[in-house]
Structure formats: structure tokens, C-alpha cells
Scaffold this active site. Structure first.
Site, short mmCIF file in Angstrom:
data_model
loop_
_atom_site.label_atom_id
_atom_site.label_comp_id
_atom_site.label_asym_id
_atom_site.label_seq_id
_atom_site.Cartn_x
_atom_site.Cartn_y
_atom_site.Cartn_z
N ILE A 496 0.83 -1.21 0.00
CA ILE A 496 0.00 0.00 0.00
C ILE A 496 0.86 1.26 0.00
CG2 ILE A 496 -2.11 -0.95 0.97
CD1 ILE A 496 -1.11 -0.25 3.73
N GLY A 497 2.15 1.09 0.04
CA GLY A 497 3.01 2.26 -0.01
C GLY A 497 4.46 1.84 -0.17
N GLY A 499 8.43 3.57 0.19
CA GLY A 499 9.24 4.74 0.52
C GLY A 499 10.69 4.34 0.57
N GLY A 500 11.53 5.30 0.89
CA GLY A 500 12.95 5.03 0.97
C GLY A 500 13.26 3.96 2.00
N PHE A 501 12.43 3.91 3.04
CA PHE A 501 12.63 2.93 4.11
C PHE A 501 12.40 1.52 3.60
CE2 PHE A 501 10.59 0.28 7.36
CZ PHE A 501 11.56 0.27 8.33
N GLY A 502 11.43 1.38 2.73
CA GLY A 502 11.06 0.07 2.22
C GLY A 502 9.60 0.09 1.83
N VAL A 504 5.45 -0.79 2.40
CA VAL A 504 4.42 -0.91 3.41
C VAL A 504 3.32 -1.83 2.87
CG1 VAL A 504 2.81 0.31 4.91
CG2 VAL A 504 4.93 1.42 4.18
N LYS A 518 5.36 -2.21 7.96
CA LYS A 518 6.43 -1.46 7.30
C LYS A 518 7.69 -2.30 7.39
CE LYS A 518 7.94 2.94 8.67
NZ LYS A 518 7.59 4.35 8.90
N ASP A 614 9.36 15.77 11.99
CA ASP A 614 9.04 15.50 10.60
C ASP A 614 7.54 15.62 10.39
OD1 ASP A 614 9.67 15.04 7.99
OD2 ASP A 614 9.96 12.87 8.20
#
Ligand SMILES: *[C@@H]1O[C@H](CO)[C@@H](O)[C@H](O)[C@H]1NC(C)=O
Ligand SMILES: *[C@@H]1O[C@H](CO)[C@@H](O)[C@H](O)[C@H]1NC(C)=O
Ligand SMILES: *[C@@H]1O[C@H](CO)[C@@H](O)[C@H](O)[C@H]1NC(C)=O
Ligand SMILES: *[C@@H]1O[C@H](CO)[C@@H](O)[C@H](O)[C@H]1NC(C)=O
Ligand SMILES: *[C@@H]1O[C@H](CO)[C@@H](O)[C@H](O)[C@H]1NC(C)=O
Length: 828
Positions: A496-497, A499-502, A504, A518, A614
Site C-alpha cells: 500500500i506504499g 518509501g525510501g525505508f522500504g 508498506v 512497514k 518530521d
């Protein structure tokens, strides 16, 4: 004869130079500022460390920038490493450096345009100014280059101004400000036609060409002053007439003549000499052609060293620029007082160029016909950027007027003209960026998905997190297999998402609880630190308006966080870029109020405030009832102790939301969150990204754009069209004022989150309540009456009142009811 006298004078001049001190290698610059713009890490190039952008932020005047990074391959060059990242300047920005020793400094600008997130660096036009010199003007660049300048820095504070041209941006990949030995540029040089040029020490010089004759590229690694010398073959007019020769070991540095800092051994040790093989007679010139700028004087430096002769006094040759002789019948043996292969150089300043080509030739002396040869070891061409009367600009040709303007009065007038023009531009751009609350990103902007997906792994933490294992903080450790099951083995369809983190994933635990999972994609130190912070924070804080952490998994080096599932994704994705029906004004206000409560709780519920760091719409999540919850605590930090006013820390946050004061001073307080929250308020009102490079210049940065309209009192001009006619003027005014206060330049002038919360409640009440009078005028009176009544509440009371909202959060008391209670309860 007069020619000869001129040239005999040069070596004598050289003898006077106080250059013995740095005769051997290893010049240590007193000042050395090396910055790898846009880079998150320090970069070592040729043994020198270019600071990560963040480590250099204290030199910067404003945070109005984007940090960009390319994953494409960059042009291969000695500086490739520096070309990978860039800083984009969205407004006029100054770098200010402390100079410990005034005098000559290199200024090196590294430029490699690449596309980044809607920005096209190759179309950017900008100026770079230092002291009285315009280094670049209306400059644009289509491929990777390094521009080198030598500036006589006259003050202990040295400012480099980067100024985007009207309607454009600027960028830099790396920047150098480094001392050079003053002796590299002496005050006097020969001229063409023969004469003397005085006043070089005041000049700003730009390196146009730096060439090693008869040899390979000499890397900056082999140069004490980090210069690069390119091979000469591309410049040779007839390469059959020249041949290479090399004898690096023969080179001698004789006191009083050239030094290793003037040019390294690898330059003096190779030579281009006459090749008489294929030629009928021995009377030939070896000729090189270089392109230069029209309308400027150039300093041409010839490097000579007789490594070809077997003994003294065998080589006599002449050196020419275009059709003029600049050194007739040169005898290097005599200049060096009978040392063979002594390194020697001399300088010529050319007249203002009328052509964009310059020829450099060497040919045998006609006077001494015995040993027909001519040599050249190295050549530098530097443009004089002062005294030409015009800012040097590589992209635009100079007008005849500017060429003519070299002499005295006209020159002064031009300097004034340019100076005033510059001041005006600066003033205008300052006005334009007044109240600009542009900020910068330390992370590549991530693609936001439906749920929390901030690029956690790509930010860096600076060791604020303890090293204890996550289990120390939090009990809900999940086995990996349970998460695999919940997410259909991390199925692509569950994503569902990203990002740079990985990625989701959505998932469903065995008991049916819906979760968002996540999963970090690498166990980097940075990612790990943020992983821990997130667990630590979320296990300490429980609140209706903070997203709940259900558990985590650190098996097999995994970094997995499991959150409550938030049906409606991020506020950002719900605001724009979707097909769903738009949120109404009341819904938006309630979302803002919810998020404000979450932040207020973070700031006040513990002895030490916790600063989120943030705050942005992508970190505000919405559940199935559109209730807002703050998410993503990977960057959170404990606030100042009671006896301190701030925490000093490296700047982190997201571009477009970052508090400029925090950026400037690197001192963190809760008010930085308040600033970011103010940007979110405008985002909610206007339903557009906080940074949108595709828009016209003035509109790119939402904070700046919205503040301009707010100050004009016409905020309604830019609201989300879907809200048009649906917001009561009085509610909009309250909302706009609240956002404006949040964006105050100085933290001390910004309200606390409690105040913000209170004001948002008020805006909601104004929208909903029975204040039906339509005429703005009467509304205004009502507001001011009510305001003065309410403002009699003490600050503490208001915080208490705000806290009361949270206390009532379990109950069914509506926001408006609480508000009415608050209004009533202050009747004391
Ligand atoms: C870069 O190097 C400087 C000085 O050596 C140091 O202070 C700074 O922390 C380093 N920055 C990073 C991001 O490694
Ligand atoms: C720099 O300029 C000043 C003023 O023109 C001059 O006095 C000084 O000698 C110069 N220094 C160098 C190193 O050129
Ligand atoms: C001289 O050397 C350079 C580099 O080593 C080479 O590229 C060039 O072709 C040579 N020129 C001649 C005339 O041999
Ligand atoms: C550069 O220096 C290294 C050692 O310091 C040497 O081996 C190499 O040949 C030099 N390169 C040139 C082009 O002179
Ligand atoms: C070399 O160039 C100079 C200057 O243009 C010219 O006077 C001379 O005749 C040339 N020599 C030869 C052999 O072409």
C-alpha cells in the site's frame, strides 16, 4: 632589442619572489572549505574530504533549497563522485566563509546538471558573485564541468552569492574555497605588444585552459594545488609537426624560478617539441589553438623546461601568441644561470580579445640555426574577469560597448552600473523571498503510498538513540512467520506504499486485526537507529491522535514495524492526487485539530517535550472515520531540559516543511514542529503539494505563496477550488491567521501547539456556530470582541483547557461542546 630587454627582465623578477618557503611539495592551505552539495555523506576525492551538505549548512544563509541525487551514471571524470548529488537553490542564497588569511583563494564550482523530481538543472540560469566580481552571469550548463576561479580575498568574511536568474533556479554539485599561495599570481606580467602589465594581484582570474604539453592528463592527485592538466593533442593544429618527449626525472626546481606549486614535475617533465621528420625544411612552428571569450583580457602562462637538450646552450627558440612574438630567441640555459632542465615560467597579458580563438606557437630561432628545435611544456590561459568592464558570462557574448569599456572612467561607471543592478536584483529577490518559508529536504522525496511510507531508511540518525535492543523498550515482538502469514508472504498485491525505508503492506493478523506492516529493506545503521527510535517513542506514548504500534520484528536482521491499519491513508494522499470526493471544510478542520492534539500531547505530556521533527501531511494518517493520527517517529527527539531553551542538533526534516530558523541555527525546539504544522495548515487549505516545481516560480513553494496572499488579506484567492464558497470568511480568517503565526520567522513569535489547537477549535466553531451574520464587517467586530474576551485567559489556562480535550477523548463529547465549555468557563 626592446623585445629582448622585456624578456630578460622576467627572470630577474622571478628571483625576487619569496618563494623558497614552499619549494618542496605539500602546500597546506590555511583556509579550506570543500562542500559536496546535496550529499548526505562526506566524500573523499584525491585525499581531500568534501563535507556532506548537512555538515556545511552553517555557511548557508537560507534553507531555500532542494537536495538532489541522481541514480543515473554521471559523466566519468576525476570528479565523478562529486557529480552524483546537487543542491538546488530556489532563491538567492549566500555562503559565508571565515577566512583566516586574506589573499589568493581558489573558488571551484562543480556543475553537472541532471533531472531531479521535476527540476531540470540543464535549463537553470543563474549568477555567482563574490566580492566585486561576477564569476558567472546568466549562466547555464548542459554537461558536467568544473569552473575554477582565483580570487584575491580581501576580507575575513568571504561571501559567495548564488543568484537564480528571474524565473529560474540555481544548482551546484560541489563548491571549493581554498587558499592558494599568493605567489602563484604576481602583480606584473608582460603584455602584447611588448610592455608591462601591472595590477594582477587585484584581479579575479578564471582558468580557461590548463594544458600539459607532450604528455598525458596530470591528475589533481599529482598537483600540490589540486589542479588538473589536460593533454595538448586536441589543441594541436597540425599534430604531424609535433612529437612528445618525456624525462620527468630531469626536472630541477631552482630557487627563484618556478616551484612545484607553480606546476608539478609531471608537467615540466613532458614536452611537445618540433617533429621535423616528415618536413622538408626545419623551419616550422608547432601551433595550438584555444577557444577563449571575446571581449576579455587573458593571462597566458608559458611553462618551459629544457629536458630535451643533452647540454647547455643548445636550444634557442621563439614563442608567439597569434602572429606576435612574445619571447624571441629564448635561451633557457641563460635564464636558469646554467642549470639544465630548470623549471621556468613567464606570463603574458593579452589585449582585450576580438576573436574567440587564440593561437600559441613555438618555432626555432632564426638567429641561431645550429640546433633547430622548439619546445613547450605546459600552458595556462586565465581570463581576467575584472577590468573588462563586464561581468564575465560564458553563455552570452559581450557587446562592443562592453569591449570598448575597458578604459578608466567607463570601467568605473560599469562597475557601478553592475553593482547597482546587482543590489536591485538582490533587493527584489529578497523582497520576493521575504517571508519565504522554503525549506529543504535531507532525503530524496519519497513516493507516498496509502499509509505511512516515509523514506525512513534514507535519513540519517546521529546516534541520539540508545543502543539497547528494541526488546528493551517494547514487548510485542512478532515472529517473522506471523508477519509472513499476515501479509501473504509480503505479496505484491498487498503493498500500500513504498518509501525510501522500504515497502508498506496491508495485512491481517490471525485474530483478524488489520495492520499496516512497514518492512525496512536494509539493516543500515541509519535505518536501525530510526527503527529503534520509532519503537521507543511509540511504546512510551499512547494517545488517540498518535498512530499505535502493534509490534515489531527484528528476526533475521529484519526491521519490521506493525501498526494499526489506517483505512484512509495519509492526509496528503487524501488531499490531492486522487479520485475520491474532496474533504469538506469541517472535515479538514477536524483533521487539523486531531493532528494538533497529537502534537500537543507529544510536546507536553512528559517532563521533557518530545519534538516530532518530521511533521508533514504524509505523516498524518486517517482512520476509517477520518480521525487524524500523527505517525512516523523515526526522527523524534527529546526536547530541551528545563534549564535550556533548545537542543542543538543536526538538521533533519522534509523539504517544504522545515523550519528556517532551525535550519539556520541548528537549534531544535517544539516551535520547529509548530512551523511545519503551519505549512500543513496551508496545504490542507489549498490542497496542493508544498513544493511543486512544475508551477511558476512564485508558486513553487506553498508556504511562501500562501503567506504572500495571507499578508495581502486575500487568502481566499488560492484555496482549494473544491472549498470555494463553502468556508465562512470569518473561519477562513482565523485559520489563515493561525497558519501565519505558525510560520513566524522566529520560534519565539510562534504560538505553542496548545494555542494552535485552541485557534483551530475556534475556526471550527466560527464555521459551525450560529454566527450567521453575513456581513464581514459585523463578523470582524464579533471576532475581536470574542478574541479579547478569550485572550484574557492565561496561557496556562489555555494549555489546561487544551489538555482537557484529550482527557475527554474517550467520551462522546463533541469538539464543539468542549469549545462551548471552554468559552463559558473563562467567565471569571
Ligand atoms: C564530515 O566530516 C566532518 C569533519 O571531518 C565531520 O564533522 C562531519 O560529522 C562529517 N559528516 C558526515 C555526514 O559524516
Ligand atoms: C590583494 O589585493 C590587495 C588590494 O588590491 C593588495 O594589496 C594585495 O597585495 C593583494 N594580495 C594578493 C595576494 O594578491
Ligand atoms: C603525445 O602523448 C599524448 C598522451 O600521452 C598522446 O595522446 C598523443 O597522441 C601524443 N602525441 C604525439 C604527437 O605523439
Ligand atoms: C603521479 O604521481 C604518482 C606517484 O606520486 C606517479 O607514480 C605517477 O606517474 C604520476 N603521474 C603523472 C602523470 O605524472
Ligand atoms: C611562426 O609563426 C610566426 C608568427 O605567426 C611567423 O612570423 C613565422 O613566420 C612562423 N614560422 C614559420 C616557419 O611558419
Amino acid at each position: 632589442m626592446s623585445n629582448r630587454r622585456t624578456w630578460q627582465f622576467l627572470p630577474a623578477l622571478a628571483v625576487l619572489l619569496p618563494c623558497l618557503v614552499w619549494i618542496s611539495h605539500g602546500y597546506t592551505p590555511p583556509d579550506s572549505y570543500l562542500i559536496d552539495c546535496g550529499s548526505q555523506t562526506n566524500t573523499t576525492v584525491g585525499g581531500r574530504i568534501f563535507l556532506a551538505d548537512q555538515s556545511a549548512s552553517n555557511f548557508l544563509s537560507t534553507p531555500q533549497n532542494v537536495l538532489a541525487e541522481t541514480s543515473n551514471s554521471v559523466p566519468s571524470s576525476e570528479y565523478s563522485q562529486l557529480y552524483q548529488t546537487a543542491r538546488i537553490f530556489t532563491g538567492t542564497t549566500k555562503y559565508t566563509f571565515f577566512i583566516s588569511r586574506t589573499g589568493r583563494h581558489w573558488i571551484r564550482l562543480y556543475l553537472n546538471p541532471f533531472p531531479y523530481d521535476g527540476f531540470d538543472m540543464s535549463t537553470m540560469k543563474f549568477a555567482v558573485l563574490v566580492q566585486d566580481s561576477v564569476l558567472l552571469n546568466d549562466f547555464s550548463v548542459s554537461s558536467a564541468i568544473m569552473r575554477e576561479f582565483s580570487v584575491n580575498v580581501t576580507s575575513g568574511t568571504f561571501v559567495i552569492t548564488i543568484m537564480p536568474s528571474t524565473g529560474s533556479f540555481a544548482f551546484l554539485n560541489a563548491l571549493e574555497v581554498v587558499s592558494m599561495p599568493d605567489e602563484i599570481i604576481v602583480d606584473e606580467a608582460g603584455t602584447l605588444p611588448p610592455g608591462k602589465f601591472g595590477g594582477l594581484t587585484g584581479q579575479t582570474l578564471e582558468t580557461v585552459w590548463r594544458v600539459n604539453m607532450g604528455g598525458p592528463l596530470v591528475s589533481f592527485r599529482n598537483d600540490t594545488l589540486f589542479r588538473t592538466w589536460v593533454p595538448d593533442s586536441p589543441f594541436l593544429i597540425n599534430s604531424n609537426l609535433a612529437k612528445n618527449f618525456s624525462n620527468i626525472g630531469a626536472v630541477k626546481y631552482v630557487p627563484g624560478m618556478a616551484t612545484q606549486d607553480i606546476a608539478p614535475r609531471s608537467v615540466y617533465g613532458t614536452v611537445a617539441e618540433m617533429n621535423t621528420q616528415g618536413s622538408l625544411n626545419n623551419n616550422i612552428n608547432v601551433t595550438w589553438e584555444f577557444t577563449i571569450d571575446v571581449g576579455a583580457r587573458h593571462l597566458v602562462r608559458f611553462h618551459l623546461c629544457d629536458i630535451v637538450s643533452k647540454s647547455l646552450n643548445l636550444l634557442y627558440f621563439s614563442v608567439y601568441i597569434d602572429s606576435s612574438v612574445v619571447a624571441p630567441d629564448l635561451d633557457l640555459s641563460r635564464i636558469s644561470s646554467n642549470t639544465l632542465a630548470a623549471a621556468y615560467y613567464f606570463d603574458i597579458v593579452t589585449p582585450v580579445s576580438e576573436s574567440n580563438k587564440i593561437l600559441v606557437k613555438v618555432g626555432p630561432s632564426k638567429r641561431f640555426a645550429s640546433n633547430q628545435n622548439a619546445i613547450l611544456n605546459g600552458l595556462e590561459i586565465m581570463k581576467l574577469t575584472d577590468g573588462n568592464g563586464a561581468p564575465s558570462s560564458s553563455s552570452s557574448g559581450k557587446s562592443v560597448f562592453l569591449i570598448a569599456g575597458v578604459s578608466g572612467g567607463v570601467f568605473v561607471a560599469l562597475v557601478l552600473f553592475v553593482g547597482i543592478g546587482y543590489l536591485l536584483c538582490l533587493r527584489r529577490s529578497q523582497r520576493r523571498t521575504a517571508n519565504s518559508e522554503l525549506s529543504k529536504s535531507w532525503i530524496p522525496l519519497s513516493t507516498e503510498g496509502g499509509t505511512p511510507s516515509r523514506s525512513m531508511g534514507s535519513k540519517y540518525s546521529n546516534g541520539t538513540v540508545t543502543t539497547a535492543s528494541p526488546a528493551h523498550y517494547f514487548g510485542y515482538r512478532f515472529p517473522f512467520i506471523a508477519i509472513q502469514e499476515a501479509t501473504k508472504n509480503f505479496g505484491e498485491s498487498e503493498i500500500i506504499g513504498i518509501g525510501g525505508f522500504g515497502k508498506v503492506y496491508k495485512g491481517s493478523l490471525s485474530d483478524g486485526t488489520r495492520v499496516a506492516v512497514k518492512r525496512g529493506n536494509s539493516r543500515s545503521q541509519q535505518g536501525l537507529a530510526e527503527f529503534r527510535t520509532e519503537i521507543e517513542m511509540l511504546s512510551q506514548f499512547r494517545h488517540r491522535h498518535l498512530v499505535s504500534l502493534i509490534g515489531y520484528c527484528d528476526e533475521n536482521n529484519e526491521m519490521i514495524l506493525i501498526y494499526e491499519y489506517m483505512e484512509n491513508g495519509t492526509l496528503k494522499s487524501r488531499l490531492y492526487g486522487h479520485e475520491l470526493p474532496s474533504l469538506g471544510w469541517k472535515e479538514r478542520l477536524e483533521i487539523c485539530i486531531g493532528a494538533a492534539r497529537g502534537l500537543h500531547y507529544l510536546h507536553t505530556s512528559h517532563a521533557k517535550a518530545v519534538i516530532h521533527r518530521d511533521v508533514k501531511s504524509a505523516n498524518i494518517l486517517l482512520d476509517e472515520n477520518l480521525m487524524a493520527k500523527m505517525a512516523d517517529f523515526g526522527l523524534s527527539k527529546a526536547g530541551p531540559d528545563l534549564d535550556q531553551t533548545h537542543v542543538t542538533t543536526a538538521v533533519k526534516g522534509s523539504f517544504g516543511y522545515l523550519d528556517p530558523e532551525y535550519f539556520r541555527r541548528q537549534q531544535l525546539t517544539e516551535k520547529s514542529d509548530v512551523y511545519s504544522f503551519g505549512v500543513v495548515l496551508f496545504e490542507v487549505l489549498c490542497a496542493r503539494p508544498v513544493i511543486d516545481p512544475s508551477l511558476p516560480r512564485d508558486m513553487v513553494n506553498l508556504a511562501e505563496w500562501a503567506m504572500m496572499w495571507q499578508k495581502k488579506g486575500q487568502l481566499e484567492q488560492i484555496i482549494d477550488p473544491a472549498l470555494a464558497g463553502k468556508i465562512k470568511a470569518i473561519s477562513l480568517r482565523k485559520f489563515g491567521e493561525t497558519a501565519e503565526k505558525c510560520l513566524a520567522d522566529f520560534g519565539v513569535d510562534r504560538p505553542s501547539m496548545a494555542d494552535v489547537l485552541w485557534n483551530l477549535e475556534y475556526a471550527l466553531q466560527l464555521q459551525e456556530a450560529g454566527m450567521q451574520r453575513d456581513k464581514e464587517h459585523s463578523n470582524t467586530i464579533m471576532i475581536s470582541e470574542l478574541s479579547s474576551e478569550l485572550s484574557s485567559l492565561s496561557h496556562v489556562d489555555r494549555i489546561l483547557a487544551a489538555a482537557q480535550f484529550d482527557a475527554s477523548s474517550e467520551g462522546e463529547v463533541s469538539i464543539s461542546q468542549v469549545f462551548s465549555q471552554l468559552v463559558k468557563s473563562e467567565g471569571r
